[in-house]
Design an enzyme around this catalytic site. Structure first.
Site, PDB file in Angstrom:
ATOM      1  N   ARG A 170       0.795   1.455  -6.583  1.00  0.00           N
ATOM      2  CA  ARG A 170       0.312   2.776  -6.973  1.00  0.00           C
ATOM      3  C   ARG A 170       1.461   3.495  -7.679  1.00  0.00           C
ATOM      4  NH1 ARG A 170      -4.108   1.167  -6.456  1.00  0.00           N
ATOM      5  NH2 ARG A 170      -5.746   1.888  -5.066  1.00  0.00           N
TER       6      ARG A 170
ATOM      7  N   HIS B 247      -4.225   0.121 -15.425  1.00  0.00           N
ATOM      8  CA  HIS B 247      -4.750  -0.151 -14.076  1.00  0.00           C
ATOM      9  C   HIS B 247      -5.882  -1.198 -14.133  1.00  0.00           C
ATOM     10  CE1 HIS B 247      -5.192   1.739  -9.814  1.00  0.00           C
ATOM     11  NE2 HIS B 247      -5.506   0.454  -9.797  1.00  0.00           N
ATOM     12  N   ILE B 248      -5.507  -2.399 -14.564  1.00  0.00           N
ATOM     13  CA  ILE B 248      -6.512  -3.456 -14.756  1.00  0.00           C
ATOM     14  C   ILE B 248      -6.387  -4.568 -13.729  1.00  0.00           C
ATOM     15  CG2 ILE B 248      -6.848  -3.039 -17.235  1.00  0.00           C
ATOM     16  CD1 ILE B 248      -4.910  -5.441 -17.735  1.00  0.00           C
TER      17      ILE B 248
ATOM     18  N   SER C 160       0.863  -1.176   0.000  1.00  0.00           N
ATOM     19  CA  SER C 160       0.000   0.000   0.000  1.00  0.00           C
ATOM     20  C   SER C 160       0.905   1.233   0.000  1.00  0.00           C
ATOM     21  CB  SER C 160      -0.920  -0.025   1.221  1.00  0.00           C
ATOM     22  OG  SER C 160      -0.186  -0.398   2.363  1.00  0.00           O
TER      23      SER C 160
HETATM   24  P1  NDP Z   1      -2.362  -5.477   2.334  1.00  0.00           P
HETATM   25  O1  NDP Z   1      -2.721  -4.484   3.379  1.00  0.00           O
HETATM   26  O2  NDP Z   1      -2.694  -6.905   2.545  1.00  0.00           O
HETATM   27  O3  NDP Z   1      -0.823  -5.382   2.005  1.00  0.00           O
HETATM   28  C1  NDP Z   1      -0.132  -4.194   1.944  1.00  0.00           C
HETATM   29  C2  NDP Z   1       1.286  -4.489   2.284  1.00  0.00           C
HETATM   30  O4  NDP Z   1       2.037  -3.298   2.080  1.00  0.00           O
HETATM   31  C3  NDP Z   1       1.482  -4.911   3.736  1.00  0.00           C
HETATM   32  O5  NDP Z   1       2.305  -6.039   3.765  1.00  0.00           O
HETATM   33  C4  NDP Z   1       2.161  -3.701   4.335  1.00  0.00           C
HETATM   34  O6  NDP Z   1       3.032  -4.039   5.386  1.00  0.00           O
HETATM   35  C5  NDP Z   1       2.945  -3.215   3.147  1.00  0.00           C
HETATM   36  N1  NDP Z   1       3.425  -1.859   3.322  1.00  0.00           N
HETATM   37  C6  NDP Z   1       2.767  -0.796   3.788  1.00  0.00           C
HETATM   38  N2  NDP Z   1       3.580   0.266   3.809  1.00  0.00           N
HETATM   39  C7  NDP Z   1       4.764  -0.161   3.341  1.00  0.00           C
HETATM   40  C8  NDP Z   1       6.013   0.450   3.127  1.00  0.00           C
HETATM   41  N3  NDP Z   1       6.187   1.724   3.452  1.00  0.00           N
HETATM   42  N4  NDP Z   1       7.022  -0.308   2.604  1.00  0.00           N
HETATM   43  C9  NDP Z   1       6.825  -1.604   2.305  1.00  0.00           C
HETATM   44  N5  NDP Z   1       5.663  -2.235   2.522  1.00  0.00           N
HETATM   45  C10 NDP Z   1       4.663  -1.519   3.015  1.00  0.00           C
HETATM   46  O7  NDP Z   1      -3.047  -4.936   0.991  1.00  0.00           O
HETATM   47  P2  NDP Z   1      -3.302  -5.701  -0.371  1.00  0.00           P
HETATM   48  O8  NDP Z   1      -2.206  -6.662  -0.603  1.00  0.00           O
HETATM   49  O9  NDP Z   1      -4.681  -6.168  -0.408  1.00  0.00           O
HETATM   50  O10 NDP Z   1      -3.176  -4.459  -1.398  1.00  0.00           O
HETATM   51  C11 NDP Z   1      -1.952  -3.765  -1.501  1.00  0.00           C
HETATM   52  C12 NDP Z   1      -2.055  -2.581  -2.431  1.00  0.00           C
HETATM   53  O11 NDP Z   1      -2.146  -3.002  -3.775  1.00  0.00           O
HETATM   54  C13 NDP Z   1      -3.282  -1.694  -2.248  1.00  0.00           C
HETATM   55  O12 NDP Z   1      -3.118  -0.798  -1.166  1.00  0.00           O
HETATM   56  C14 NDP Z   1      -3.361  -0.990  -3.579  1.00  0.00           C
HETATM   57  O13 NDP Z   1      -2.581   0.170  -3.547  1.00  0.00           O
HETATM   58  C15 NDP Z   1      -2.749  -1.977  -4.550  1.00  0.00           C
HETATM   59  N6  NDP Z   1      -3.750  -2.605  -5.417  1.00  0.00           N
HETATM   60  C16 NDP Z   1      -3.671  -2.399  -6.762  1.00  0.00           C
HETATM   61  C17 NDP Z   1      -4.547  -3.003  -7.615  1.00  0.00           C
HETATM   62  C18 NDP Z   1      -4.450  -2.789  -9.062  1.00  0.00           C
HETATM   63  O14 NDP Z   1      -5.476  -2.825  -9.731  1.00  0.00           O
HETATM   64  N7  NDP Z   1      -3.263  -2.594  -9.603  1.00  0.00           N
HETATM   65  C19 NDP Z   1      -5.632  -3.866  -7.128  1.00  0.00           C
HETATM   66  C20 NDP Z   1      -5.617  -4.015  -5.708  1.00  0.00           C
HETATM   67  C21 NDP Z   1      -4.707  -3.403  -4.907  1.00  0.00           C
HETATM   68  P3  NDP Z   1       2.499  -4.060   6.913  1.00  0.00           P
HETATM   69  O15 NDP Z   1       1.766  -5.332   7.029  1.00  0.00           O
HETATM   70  O16 NDP Z   1       3.745  -3.972   7.673  1.00  0.00           O
HETATM   71  O17 NDP Z   1       1.608  -2.872   7.069  1.00  0.00           O
HETATM   72  C1  DGY Z   2      -7.469  -1.228  -5.638  1.00  0.00           C
HETATM   73  O1  DGY Z   2      -8.347  -2.017  -5.270  1.00  0.00           O
HETATM   74  O2  DGY Z   2      -6.785  -0.571  -4.854  1.00  0.00           O
HETATM   75  C2  DGY Z   2      -7.246  -1.101  -7.115  1.00  0.00           C
HETATM   76  O3  DGY Z   2      -6.271  -0.199  -7.404  1.00  0.00           O
HETATM   77  C3  DGY Z   2      -8.474  -0.848  -7.885  1.00  0.00           C
HETATM   78  O4  DGY Z   2      -9.206  -2.005  -7.978  1.00  0.00           O
END
Ligand code: NDP
Ligand code: DGY
Length: 328
Positions: free
Chosen positions: A246, A294-295, A218
């Site tokens: 992101r 962004h899919i 995230s």
């Molecule tokens: P989770 O909360 O399960 O995972 C996020 C991870 O990021 C955690 O392991 C967290 O660590 C880590 N994190 C947070 N801050 C940092 C940092 N500064 N440095 C390194 N790691 C960090 O979320 P998801 O896996 O469900 O989703 C992750 C992200 O993926 C979303 O926030 C979104 O931005 C992106 N996403 C993109 C999509 C797309 O369409 N491309 C679709 C869905 C999501 P900790 O556990 O220590 O907090």
């Molecule tokens: C998310 O869920 O964060 C994606 O970027 C959009 O689906």
């Protein structure tokens, strides 16, 4: 005279799967921004006015100005995303506005896309397809190293953010027979890492060791632009950078220079700054940069399930019940 009961008002910032919206519409007075493009700032500020709930998309910034425009009756915001970087969560907390997101239900779809980007960049798919279409296959194929790609088996895969999606990516790539999976983040996560034998490293050490650097964390103020000139310099010249997190985590000028100069090998990006990325962006001139729009969560089943979850959360928030997937 029969009393008319109050129907809560919901603004939906972009269209979403019809079944979910129809269900929301049975319980609320719903206004949907039907245009193909996201609402302009003016349309957004106008649209949120007087609403009890907002159904928002990750391209819509929800900040003080929007919350002020909505008014004090606003009870709940449901975002059609797991990412929350577009919402001022602190202010929502302060104003007792509930916020929900869609964790888990899009993990598989996004991990599949990340694996797709790994394969497509390693095998130079975009260049290969173009070569066939442009008719240069016949002339160049005799060169044994023409369009030579990278093997995934035997490589070191580095995951930045071993959360739900990061772990799902690692699990899928493990099937290729990797030499090692490494990961970085705020702290070691043995419960996720141990079953797949992943090793926790510092950010710098992960950059040094990895053949594939995959970003799935995230993003907030603390990690914006961490992929900058210095970071790309630490990566192997053959390495491939994949980002499904992101765009804000990357200094895109630095990425362009790193790809152009051969500081790194290639990049596969599902997320950029801005979105949409203009067709004139320099990154799109590079043969070693693959960009998709962004899919990550965009599969038919996932999008429907996400919509149902947003609707369930909004209805829960409006009825004063606990949210199913609260952001805080
Ligand atoms: P989770 O909360 O399960 O995972 C996020 C991870 O990021 C955690 O392991 C967290 O660590 C880590 N994190 C947070 N801050 C940092 C940092 N500064 N440095 C390194 N790691 C960090 O979320 P998801 O896996 O469900 O989703 C992750 C992200 O993926 C979303 O926030 C979104 O931005 C992106 N996403 C993109 C999509 C797309 O369409 N491309 C679709 C869905 C999501 P900790 O556990 O220590 O907090
Ligand atoms: C998310 O869920 O964060 C994606 O970027 C959009 O689906």
């Amino acid at each position: 005279m029969a009393s008319t009961s109050y129907l809560p008002r919901v603004f939906v910032t972009r269209s979403a799967p019809a079944a979910g919206l129809a269900r929301l519409g049975q319980h609320c007075h719903m206004t949907v921004h039907e245009k193909e493009n996201a609402p302009t700032r003016e349309e957004l500020l106008q649209g949120v006015r007087g609403m009890d709930a907002l159904f928002v998309h990750p391209s819509t910034r929800i900040d003080k100005e929007v919350l002020d425009a909505a008014g004090p009756q606003l009870k709940v915001i449901g975002t059609y995303s797991v990412g929350l970087d577009h919402i001022d969560l602190d202010l929502c907390k302060e104003r007792s506005i509930k916020v929900s997101h869609t964790p888990g239900v899009l993990t598989t779809a996004t991990a599949e896309l990340a694996v797709t980007l790994v394969l497509a960049t390693a095998k130079r798919l975009e260049e290969c397809i173009r070569a066939v279409k442009e008719g240069v296959w016949g002339t160049r194929w005799e060169n044994a190293l023409w369009l030579v790609g990278k093997q995934i088996s035997g490589s070191v895969v580095g995951i930045v953010g071993l959360g739900r999606i990061g772990l799902a990516i690692a699990e899928r790539l493990a099937a290729f027979g990797l030499s090692k999976i490494v990961y970085t983040g705020r702290a070691p996560k043995p419960e996720s890492a141990d079953p797949i034998g992943a090793e926790f490293l510092s950010f710098d050490e992960l950059l040094k060791q990895s053949d594939f650097v995959i970003v799935s964390c995230s993003v907030d103020e603390s990690n914006k632009n961490i992929f900058n000139t210095g970071a790309f310099k630490k990566m192997k010249p053959s390495s491939i950078f994949v980002n499904v997190s992101r765009g804000a985590i990357v200094d895109q000028k630095a990425l362009y220079e790193a790809l152009k100069s051969g500081q790194i090998g290639a990049a596969g990006l599902d997320v950029t700054t801005p979105e949409p990325l203009p067709p004139s962006d320099p990154l799109l001139t590079l043969p070693n940069c693959l960009v998709v729009p962004h899919i990550g969560s965009l599969t038919d089943s996932t999008r429907n399930i996400m919509c149902e979850l947003v609707v369930d959360n909004i209805l829960a928030g409006l009825e004063g019940r606990p949210l199913l997937s609260p952001a805080f």
